[in-house]
Motif scaffolding. Structure first.
Motif, PDB file in Angstrom:
ATOM      1  N   ALA A 129     -10.217  13.960  40.045  1.00 47.23           N
ATOM      2  CA  ALA A 129     -11.154  14.496  39.060  1.00 47.23           C
ATOM      3  C   ALA A 129     -11.984  13.385  38.430  1.00 47.23           C
ATOM      4  CB  ALA A 129     -10.394  15.280  37.991  1.00 47.23           C
ATOM      5  N   MET A 130     -11.380  12.241  38.196  1.00 46.01           N
ATOM      6  CA  MET A 130     -12.106  11.110  37.633  1.00 46.01           C
ATOM      7  C   MET A 130     -13.175  10.604  38.589  1.00 46.01           C
ATOM      8  SD  MET A 130      -8.931   9.023  35.845  1.00 46.01           S
ATOM      9  CE  MET A 130      -9.960   7.595  35.506  1.00 46.01           C
ATOM     10  N   LEU A 131     -12.855  10.583  39.885  1.00 44.97           N
ATOM     11  CA  LEU A 131     -13.849  10.164  40.884  1.00 44.97           C
ATOM     12  C   LEU A 131     -15.039  11.103  40.890  1.00 44.97           C
ATOM     13  CD1 LEU A 131     -14.749   8.427  43.349  1.00 44.97           C
ATOM     14  CD2 LEU A 131     -13.500  10.084  44.781  1.00 44.97           C
ATOM     15  N   TYR A 132     -14.788  12.416  40.906  1.00 45.61           N
ATOM     16  CA  TYR A 132     -15.886  13.384  40.937  1.00 45.61           C
ATOM     17  C   TYR A 132     -16.711  13.328  39.651  1.00 45.61           C
ATOM     18  CZ  TYR A 132     -13.740  15.159  45.173  1.00 45.61           C
ATOM     19  OH  TYR A 132     -13.240  15.253  46.449  1.00 45.61           O
ATOM     20  N   GLU A 133     -16.056  13.070  38.554  1.00 41.03           N
ATOM     21  CA  GLU A 133     -16.769  12.905  37.275  1.00 41.03           C
ATOM     22  C   GLU A 133     -17.713  11.703  37.351  1.00 41.03           C
ATOM     23  OE1 GLU A 133     -17.779  13.669  33.322  1.00 41.03           O
ATOM     24  OE2 GLU A 133     -16.206  14.802  34.351  1.00 41.03           O
ATOM     25  N   GLN A 134     -17.253  10.641  38.006  1.00 38.56           N
ATOM     26  CA  GLN A 134     -18.056   9.425  38.118  1.00 38.56           C
ATOM     27  C   GLN A 134     -19.250   9.612  39.054  1.00 38.56           C
ATOM     28  OE1 GLN A 134     -15.926   6.193  39.968  1.00 38.56           O
ATOM     29  NE2 GLN A 134     -17.666   4.778  39.880  1.00 38.56           N
ATOM     30  N   PHE A 136     -20.663  12.605  40.377  1.00 40.61           N
ATOM     31  CA  PHE A 136     -21.567  13.741  40.218  1.00 40.61           C
ATOM     32  C   PHE A 136     -21.747  14.118  38.744  1.00 40.61           C
ATOM     33  CE2 PHE A 136     -19.681  14.459  44.474  1.00 40.61           C
ATOM     34  CZ  PHE A 136     -20.848  14.455  45.231  1.00 40.61           C
ATOM     35  N   PRO A 137     -22.932  13.855  38.182  1.00 41.42           N
ATOM     36  CA  PRO A 137     -23.202  14.338  36.827  1.00 41.42           C
ATOM     37  C   PRO A 137     -23.114  15.859  36.733  1.00 41.42           C
ATOM     38  CG  PRO A 137     -24.848  12.712  37.503  1.00 41.42           C
ATOM     39  CD  PRO A 137     -24.041  13.047  38.720  1.00 41.42           C
ATOM     40  N   ILE A 138     -23.524  16.535  37.816  1.00 42.06           N
ATOM     41  CA  ILE A 138     -23.425  17.997  37.919  1.00 42.06           C
ATOM     42  C   ILE A 138     -22.817  18.318  39.271  1.00 42.06           C
ATOM     43  CG2 ILE A 138     -24.672  20.201  37.948  1.00 42.06           C
ATOM     44  CD1 ILE A 138     -26.913  18.868  36.388  1.00 42.06           C
ATOM     45  N   TYR A 139     -21.923  19.311  39.320  1.00 45.59           N
ATOM     46  CA  TYR A 139     -21.313  19.727  40.588  1.00 45.59           C
ATOM     47  C   TYR A 139     -21.138  21.242  40.554  1.00 45.59           C
ATOM     48  CZ  TYR A 139     -18.643  18.894  44.869  1.00 45.59           C
ATOM     49  OH  TYR A 139     -18.234  18.864  46.172  1.00 45.59           O
ATOM     50  N   PRO A 140     -21.299  21.906  41.705  1.00 43.05           N
ATOM     51  CA  PRO A 140     -21.257  23.383  41.696  1.00 43.05           C
ATOM     52  C   PRO A 140     -19.911  23.988  41.357  1.00 43.05           C
ATOM     53  CG  PRO A 140     -21.485  22.530  43.936  1.00 43.05           C
ATOM     54  CD  PRO A 140     -21.693  21.371  43.020  1.00 43.05           C
ATOM     55  N   VAL A 149      -8.635  20.989  40.369  1.00 38.06           N
ATOM     56  CA  VAL A 149      -8.311  20.266  41.601  1.00 38.06           C
ATOM     57  C   VAL A 149      -6.901  20.628  42.068  1.00 38.06           C
ATOM     58  CG1 VAL A 149      -8.037  17.999  42.670  1.00 38.06           C
ATOM     59  CG2 VAL A 149      -9.869  18.374  41.006  1.00 38.06           C
ATOM     60  N   LYS A 150      -5.946  20.679  41.134  1.00 40.96           N
ATOM     61  CA  LYS A 150      -4.581  21.086  41.483  1.00 40.96           C
ATOM     62  C   LYS A 150      -4.570  22.488  42.082  1.00 40.96           C
ATOM     63  CE  LYS A 150      -2.136  18.421  37.934  1.00 40.96           C
ATOM     64  NZ  LYS A 150      -1.341  18.502  36.688  1.00 40.96           N
ATOM     65  N   LEU A 185     -15.870  21.377  55.347  1.00 34.23           N
ATOM     66  CA  LEU A 185     -15.666  20.011  54.884  1.00 34.23           C
ATOM     67  C   LEU A 185     -16.544  19.819  53.653  1.00 34.23           C
ATOM     68  CD1 LEU A 185     -15.506  17.928  58.181  1.00 34.23           C
ATOM     69  CD2 LEU A 185     -13.700  19.144  56.966  1.00 34.23           C
ATOM     70  N   THR A 186     -15.925  19.474  52.547  1.00 36.21           N
ATOM     71  CA  THR A 186     -16.650  19.501  51.282  1.00 36.21           C
ATOM     72  C   THR A 186     -16.074  18.455  50.325  1.00 36.21           C
ATOM     73  OG1 THR A 186     -17.362  20.970  49.492  1.00 36.21           O
ATOM     74  CG2 THR A 186     -15.145  21.330  50.361  1.00 36.21           C
ATOM     75  N   ASP A 187     -16.607  18.450  49.105  1.00 33.74           N
ATOM     76  CA  ASP A 187     -16.129  17.548  48.047  1.00 33.74           C
ATOM     77  C   ASP A 187     -16.141  16.089  48.508  1.00 33.74           C
ATOM     78  OD1 ASP A 187     -15.655  19.825  46.476  1.00 33.74           O
ATOM     79  OD2 ASP A 187     -13.653  20.068  47.312  1.00 33.74           O
TER      80      ASP A 187
END
Length: 267
Positions: A129-134, A136-140, A149-150, A185-187
């Protein structure tokens, strides 16, 4: 089966059975009742021409999506603003540049030993979650929320990660559909300071190997049309471009167009 996606201001028909005319009439009423500006209807080959008569347009084809049957992704727009994107020609130019390079550079770069690859487990959720926060300022989807994530991991999504000094610096996942035997394949995310080594390409190959072991051969991805790197990675790995979904979702900074890439892992 449909979803009302208020964050991305869209209605998505993911699966359906029965009279298609009745289904379209019902969902149009629902579409008009809510503050949504795009409808996506994932339909079988025998129905896409019927949807044209309702004002839908074909945006992409996901080959083999329904247990080997193609999925025609049809879109209907409620506003000119949602249908229009000033980056369309630029995205065409990016795609043309990628396709013109050929597939001669598929070798994986030498990756420094400080990078360690492994399959993620549930207790990695907070770091992911920290990686995605870093990145992507916005994510769908709320990938910056460890609980979300869990949830997707427990529901069967497969994640592979790259660590550097015990910190997750790159990740990608496969969202597996056991009913129709396909996977998205995503994220895909790599911290900016770690992007020069081609970490993502190896992650995608590891995910493909897992999917083949699970007898999942239809794989696809939806990549930001403005991202040269991600589109090039899928092309170099043998994926075929199969369309562009206009103003499909909020990602990075705004609503963006997304390119569809499809691959048959059985070949």
């Amino acid at each position: 089966m449909l979803t009302l996606d208020f964050f991305n201001e869209r209605l998505r028909v993911i699966d359906y059975r029965g009279n298609v005319l009745s289904i379209v009439n019902d969902i149009q009423d629902l579409f008009n009742e809510h503050p949504l500006s795009k409808m996506i209807f994932h339909c079988r080959p025998e129905h896409w021409k019927l949807l044209l008569s309702f004002g839908f347009e074909l945006e992409a084809i996901f080959q083999g999506f329904f247990n080997g049957t193609d999925n025609y992704a049809m879109a209907l727009y409620k506003s000119v603003e949602r249908r229009t994107n000033n980056n369309w020609i630029k995205e065409d130019q990016i795609l043309t540049s990628i396709l013109n390079t050929g597939r001669n550079q598929i070798a994986i770069k030498d990756i420094p030993e400080i990078y360690q690859y492994r399959k993620a487990i549930v207790r990695d959720a907070e770091s992911l979650a920290m990686l995605y926060e870093q990145v992507f300022p916005i994510y769908p989807t709320p990938m910056n929320d460890p609980n979300y994530v869990k949830k997707v991991m427990i529901e069967g999504a497969i994640f592979y990660i790259v660590e550097c000094n015990k910190q997750i610096v790159s990740a990608a996942s496969a969202d597996v559909n056991k009913t129709y035997n396909h996977a998205e394949l995503t994220d895909c995310a790599t911290a900016p300071e770690h992007r020069k080594y081609g970490l993502m390409k190896k992650l995608l190959i590891m995910l493909e190997d897992d999917l083949k072991n699970e007898q999942i051969f239809c794989v696809f991805s939806i990549a930001r049309s403005l991202s040269f790197g991600m589109n090039a990675a899928f092309y170099q790995l043998g994926y075929e471009y199969r369309g562009r979904m206009a103003n499909n979702c909020y990602i990075y900074h705004a609503l963006e167009d997304m390119n569809v890439w499809v691959k048959d892992l059985s070949k």
